[in-house]
Enzyme design. Structure first.
Site, PDB file in Angstrom:
ATOM      1  N   LYS A 125      74.967  56.661  15.445  1.00 50.84           N
ATOM      2  CA  LYS A 125      73.750  57.355  15.039  1.00 50.84           C
ATOM      3  C   LYS A 125      73.600  57.207  13.529  1.00 50.84           C
ATOM      4  CE  LYS A 125      73.081  61.277  13.450  1.00 50.84           C
ATOM      5  NZ  LYS A 125      72.168  60.745  12.427  1.00 50.84           N
TER       6      LYS A 125
ATOM      7  N   GLU B  26      84.845  60.751   6.241  1.00 47.67           N
ATOM      8  CA  GLU B  26      84.690  60.264   4.862  1.00 47.67           C
ATOM      9  C   GLU B  26      83.616  61.149   4.245  1.00 47.67           C
ATOM     10  OE1 GLU B  26      84.113  59.105   1.732  1.00 47.67           O
ATOM     11  OE2 GLU B  26      82.853  57.503   2.512  1.00 47.67           O
TER      12      GLU B  26
ATOM     13  N   CYS C  41      79.659  58.794  -3.073  1.00 47.11           N
ATOM     14  CA  CYS C  41      80.712  59.808  -3.033  1.00 47.11           C
ATOM     15  C   CYS C  41      81.793  59.544  -4.071  1.00 47.11           C
ATOM     16  CB  CYS C  41      81.287  59.906  -1.634  1.00 47.11           C
ATOM     17  SG  CYS C  41      81.639  58.305  -0.944  1.00 47.11           S
TER      18      CYS C  41
ATOM     19  N   GLU D 208      79.194  69.061  -5.883  1.00 47.62           N
ATOM     20  CA  GLU D 208      78.856  67.643  -5.954  1.00 47.62           C
ATOM     21  C   GLU D 208      77.375  67.524  -6.330  1.00 47.62           C
ATOM     22  OE1 GLU D 208      79.071  65.613  -2.180  1.00 47.62           O
ATOM     23  OE2 GLU D 208      79.740  63.768  -3.139  1.00 47.62           O
TER      24      GLU D 208
HETATM   25  P1  NAD Z   1      74.604  64.987   5.906  1.00 45.37           P
HETATM   26  O1  NAD Z   1      76.042  65.231   6.082  1.00 45.37           O
HETATM   27  O2  NAD Z   1      73.653  66.022   6.372  1.00 45.37           O
HETATM   28  O3  NAD Z   1      74.183  63.614   6.621  1.00 45.37           O
HETATM   29  C1  NAD Z   1      75.068  62.557   6.866  1.00 45.37           C
HETATM   30  C2  NAD Z   1      74.922  62.130   8.314  1.00 45.37           C
HETATM   31  O4  NAD Z   1      75.250  63.238   9.145  1.00 45.37           O
HETATM   32  C3  NAD Z   1      73.502  61.717   8.706  1.00 45.37           C
HETATM   33  O5  NAD Z   1      73.563  60.655   9.634  1.00 45.37           O
HETATM   34  C4  NAD Z   1      72.972  62.954   9.390  1.00 45.37           C
HETATM   35  O6  NAD Z   1      71.962  62.675  10.322  1.00 45.37           O
HETATM   36  C5  NAD Z   1      74.223  63.418  10.099  1.00 45.37           C
HETATM   37  N1  NAD Z   1      74.198  64.813  10.541  1.00 45.37           N
HETATM   38  C6  NAD Z   1      73.706  65.891   9.899  1.00 45.37           C
HETATM   39  N2  NAD Z   1      73.848  66.985  10.675  1.00 45.37           N
HETATM   40  C7  NAD Z   1      74.435  66.590  11.827  1.00 45.37           C
HETATM   41  C8  NAD Z   1      74.843  67.234  13.022  1.00 45.37           C
HETATM   42  N3  NAD Z   1      74.675  68.541  13.196  1.00 45.37           N
HETATM   43  N4  NAD Z   1      75.402  66.492  14.005  1.00 45.37           N
HETATM   44  C9  NAD Z   1      75.587  65.172  13.850  1.00 45.37           C
HETATM   45  N5  NAD Z   1      75.232  64.507  12.743  1.00 45.37           N
HETATM   46  C10 NAD Z   1      74.668  65.200  11.738  1.00 45.37           C
HETATM   47  O7  NAD Z   1      74.357  64.679   4.404  1.00 45.37           O
HETATM   48  P2  NAD Z   1      72.931  64.710   3.671  1.00 45.37           P
HETATM   49  O8  NAD Z   1      72.229  65.995   3.890  1.00 45.37           O
HETATM   50  O9  NAD Z   1      72.233  63.460   4.012  1.00 45.37           O
HETATM   51  O10 NAD Z   1      73.430  64.691   2.179  1.00 45.37           O
HETATM   52  C11 NAD Z   1      73.865  65.906   1.608  1.00 45.37           C
HETATM   53  C12 NAD Z   1      75.174  65.737   0.922  1.00 45.37           C
HETATM   54  O11 NAD Z   1      76.104  65.002   1.721  1.00 45.37           O
HETATM   55  C13 NAD Z   1      75.114  64.939  -0.349  1.00 45.37           C
HETATM   56  O12 NAD Z   1      74.682  65.727  -1.407  1.00 45.37           O
HETATM   57  C14 NAD Z   1      76.528  64.496  -0.478  1.00 45.37           C
HETATM   58  O13 NAD Z   1      77.287  65.536  -0.983  1.00 45.37           O
HETATM   59  C15 NAD Z   1      76.976  64.274   0.913  1.00 45.37           C
HETATM   60  N6  NAD Z   1      76.961  62.859   1.345  1.00 45.37           N
HETATM   61  C16 NAD Z   1      78.103  62.153   1.204  1.00 45.37           C
HETATM   62  C17 NAD Z   1      78.122  60.835   1.590  1.00 45.37           C
HETATM   63  C18 NAD Z   1      79.343  60.000   1.455  1.00 45.37           C
HETATM   64  O14 NAD Z   1      79.225  58.810   1.253  1.00 45.37           O
HETATM   65  N7  NAD Z   1      80.519  60.565   1.608  1.00 45.37           N
HETATM   66  C19 NAD Z   1      76.982  60.255   2.120  1.00 45.37           C
HETATM   67  C20 NAD Z   1      75.822  61.015   2.275  1.00 45.37           C
HETATM   68  C21 NAD Z   1      75.850  62.332   1.880  1.00 45.37           C
END
Ligand code: NAD
Length: 481
Positions: A174, A250, A284, A385
């Site tokens: 996904k 990650e 990150c 962050e």
């Molecule tokens: P997020 O964790 O919400 O999204 C990352 C992934 O998780 C996306 O594919 C999203 O659709 C999915 N996701 C969200 N809620 C979910 C659920 N309940 N069940 C399954 N999948 C779910 O992150 P974001 O809101 O896009 O970004 C917010 C923060 O996340 C950023 O400020 C940063 O701190 C962090 N982030 C880190 C990385 C990394 O490379 N480690 C990448 C993106 C975001």
């Protein structure tokens, strides 16, 4: 580029569209790029069923066969580098050069794991019993559910898919709702490379929770691999725990960037300006606290401010643009809140410090590249962050204290050190509680090197030999002869 047709998702080798769709927009100007199929729990379940059915056949193929397919996928991704990079810039916003570099990085994982697939060796272990022989083999874990983020929308997919396929696993993925178009193109390439029906499945959705619920609770899923926020990662890991699914996480980071007194301040500031503003700060491994020794703070800040102040923000398709948009308004608000909080508590804005709303930027999510000095522990930015283009600088004067300050975070992903003294470098490397440490180096990443963090930054490693082991079970045979 907008079209009235709906982009499909891939389940059991079939590209299918749903009646409901969601819009994908360009974060630089808000324009719609495409409508994408909006899947739900049933699609996730169908995809898991397909991956489950395909597992027996795929896991029985030879490692050499899987390696050949991954090698072909690498060739195809290299051939399509330019078009994938253009799509990424339109969908995610990063400058075209950075997008091109990311596609290369993504392809590197395909090649690396094509090679590693042939080296999934076992071992024999001498027994204390004369009649006994031990052998160890590694077997694929089974169906893998993968959730990927928007910030690196191609490489975060191959970093999971390539080792999973090399190991003999089947996958349901996904992608993030902001970047499904890149995911669709990657899956097309893999299909063209010869990955059989059902072995890889793609479920696109505007609402990740129901799909995530299936990933965590369907017994046929044996492993969950996630890249994203610590908050969502912890929630998914907890939800997968009752079935003791294997998990790789990650997650976020809060990297320290330490510049010791003996370092070249100009060289260090150039490094800081590159790695802090990488992907507009949305990585990150971006530094979130720049610790600079007081004796060299002035030349360091001078170089940093002159480089950051000269960075042009804009549409990543334009020549000379270094800073793309943030992913959405929520991200802009978070950055703005941290800067407002820091300045209210005494930090000084040396450049930037505001949302960009010039006519050509007003429809995108742009924040000016910013340097803050006088950052202190009581400010939000010291702990949270940022995931945006703000460099918070903290001046220190005691080398013994700085490691303690750097380790004073719940995260543990990346850290950076600038010094010309080998003993300081080694001591810092050993004492910093982070998974990835750059010593006079701002790019300590490669498909060949293990990537991952400690504490709230996650579990497991991606890339390298370790990245393949995440998709393998260890099986011991004890033979009495
Ligand atoms: P997020 O964790 O919400 O999204 C990352 C992934 O998780 C996306 O594919 C999203 O659709 C999915 N996701 C969200 N809620 C979910 C659920 N309940 N069940 C399954 N999948 C779910 O992150 P974001 O809101 O896009 O970004 C917010 C923060 O996340 C950023 O400020 C940063 O701190 C962090 N982030 C880190 C990385 C990394 O490379 N480690 C990448 C993106 C975001």
């Amino acid at each position: 580029m907008a079209s009235s047709s709906v982009e499909p998702m891939l389940i059991n080798g079939q590209w299918l569209t749903t009646e409901r769709s969601f819009s994908v927009t360009n974060p630089a100007n808000g324009q719609e790029l495409a409508l994408v199929s909006d899947g739900g729990a049933q699609h996730a379940t169908d995809a898991v069923a397909a991956a489950h059915s395909a597992f027996a056949g795929w896991s029985a193929t030879t490692n050499h066969h899987r390696a050949a397919i991954l090698y072909r996928a690498w060739e195809l991704m290299c051939e399509h580098k330019a078009s994938l990079a253009q799509l990424m810039t339109a969908e995610q916003g990063k400058p075209l050069k950075a997008a091109t570099n990311e596609v290369q990085y993504a392809a590197d994982f395909l090649l690396w794991f094509a090679e590693e697939a042939k080296r999934i060796y076992g071992e024999t272990i001498p027994s204390a019993r004369a009649d006994q022989r031990f052998i160890v083999q590694h077997h694929p874990v089974g169906v893998v559910a993968a959730v990927t983020p928007w910030n690196y929308p191609v490489s975060m997919i191959t970093r999971k898919l390539a080792p999973a396929l090399a190991a003999g696993c089947t996958v349901v993925l996904k992608p993030a709702e902001a970047t499904p178009l890149c995911a669709i193109e990657v899956f097309k390439l893999l299909q063209e490379a010869g990955v059989p029906d059902g072995v890889i499945n793609l479920v696109t959705t505007s609402d990740p929770a129901p799909v995530g619920e299936v990933f965590c609770t369907d017994e046929r899923v044996k492993k969950l691999t996630f890249t994203g926020s610590t908050q969502v990662g912890k929630m998914l890991a907890a939800n997968a725990a009752p079935q003791l699914k294997r998990v790789s996480m990650e997650l976020g980071g809060h990297a320290p960037f330490i510049v010791y007194k003996d370092a070249d301040p100009v060289h260090a500031a150039k490094g800081a300006s590159l790695v802090k503003f990488l992907n507009t700060g949305q990585a990150c491994i971006c530094p979130n606290r720049l610790f600079v020794h007081k004796d060299i703070a002035e030349p360091f800040l001078q170089t940093l401010v002159s480089r950051v102040g000269a960075m042009r923000a804009g549409d990543g398709m334009e020549q000379g643009v270094a800073i793309g948009p943030l992913v959405n308004d929520k991200a802009l608000e978070k950055v703005d809140k941290q800067v407002t909080d820091a300045t209210a508590k005494g930090a000084e804005v040396l450049c930037g410090g505001k949302r960009l709303s010039e006519p050509d930027l007003a429809d995108g999510h742009f924040y000016a590249p910013t340097v803050l000095s006088g950052v202190r522990e009581d400010m939000l930015i010291y702990r949270e962050e940022t995931f945006g283009p703000v460099a918070p600088v903290i001046v220190f004067d005691d080398d013994d204290d700085v490691i303690t300050m750097a380790n004073d975070t719940h995260y543990g992903l990346a850290a950076y050190v600038y010094t010309r003294d080998i003993a300081t470098a080694m001591r810092s490397f050993e004492q910093l509680q982070f998974g990835i440490i750059g010593i006079n180096d701002i790019n300590p990443t490669s498909a060949a090197a293990p990537f991952g963090g400690m504490n709230n930054s996650g579990l497991g490693r991606e890339g390298a030999r370790e990245g393949l082991m995440e998709y393998l079970e260890t099986k011991l045979g004890g033979f009495s002869i």
